[in-house]
Design an enzyme around this catalytic site. Structure first.
Site, short mmCIF file in Angstrom:
data_model
loop_
_atom_site.label_atom_id
_atom_site.label_comp_id
_atom_site.label_asym_id
_atom_site.label_seq_id
_atom_site.Cartn_x
_atom_site.Cartn_y
_atom_site.Cartn_z
CG ASP A 103 -2.46 -4.03 6.02
OD1 ASP A 103 -2.66 -2.84 6.32
OD2 ASP A 103 -1.37 -4.46 5.63
CB ILE A 155 1.35 -11.45 5.16
CG1 ILE A 155 0.93 -12.53 4.19
CG2 ILE A 155 2.75 -11.70 5.72
CD1 ILE A 155 1.76 -12.56 2.92
CE LYS A 199 -0.35 -0.56 4.98
NZ LYS A 199 -1.22 -0.87 6.10
#
Length: 150
Positions: free
Chosen positions: A123, A118, A82
């Protein structure tokens, strides 16, 4: 503390415990923003343990790429998913970063990567989608991935 092999031949194994207790020869991976702002979540622990923010910034990696630090016997992968730390990544950007990490692993003989779930902490990506993506990206390699959850 049991390892549960994945459905597809055990490419991904799961361990309950501290990611940083993995073997010192395993490479590590996690997601960060292009601005290398690592002040929250597991990124802040990576920052404390490995430093190198300036080194990462100097690599000038963009979304969909991977920045890399070499620390002792292993690589530490920073998947750039990002633009800014407060943004949320897309699955497409995560896949591109994983492909970039795979390329680096193959080029440098990396056989084991340890990582958290992850993209699924701060996120907010969906782990079942991310784990399927990991399987797909690494299916044509001999790279073993260990995912740690606390």
């Amino acid at each position: 503390m049991a390892n549960a092999p994945s459905a597809e031949g055990g490419r991904i194994s799961y361990v309950q415990g501290d990611l940083f207790s993995c073997p010192g020869t395993d490479s590590l991976a996690h997601c960060i923003s292009e601005d290398c702002h690592m002040s929250a979540g597991i990124a802040s622990i990576f920052n404390k343990k490995f430093g190198g923010v300036q080194e990462l910034l100097e690599q000038q990696k963009k979304i969909g790429e991977v920045a890399v630090l070499k620390r002792e016997n292993r690589y530490v992968y920073y998947l750039i998913t990002k633009n800014r730390y407060f943004h949320k990544p897309t699955y497409d950007n995560l896949r591109k970063s994983l492909e970039a990490m795979k390329f680096h692993c193959l080029k440098h003989g990396v056989s084991h990567i340890s990582m958290p779930r992850i993209g699924c902490g701060l996120d907010r990506l969906n782990w079942s989608k991310v784990s399927t993506m990991l399987e797909e990206v690494f299916e044509d390699t001999d790279i073993k991935i260990t995912v740690y959850t606390l």
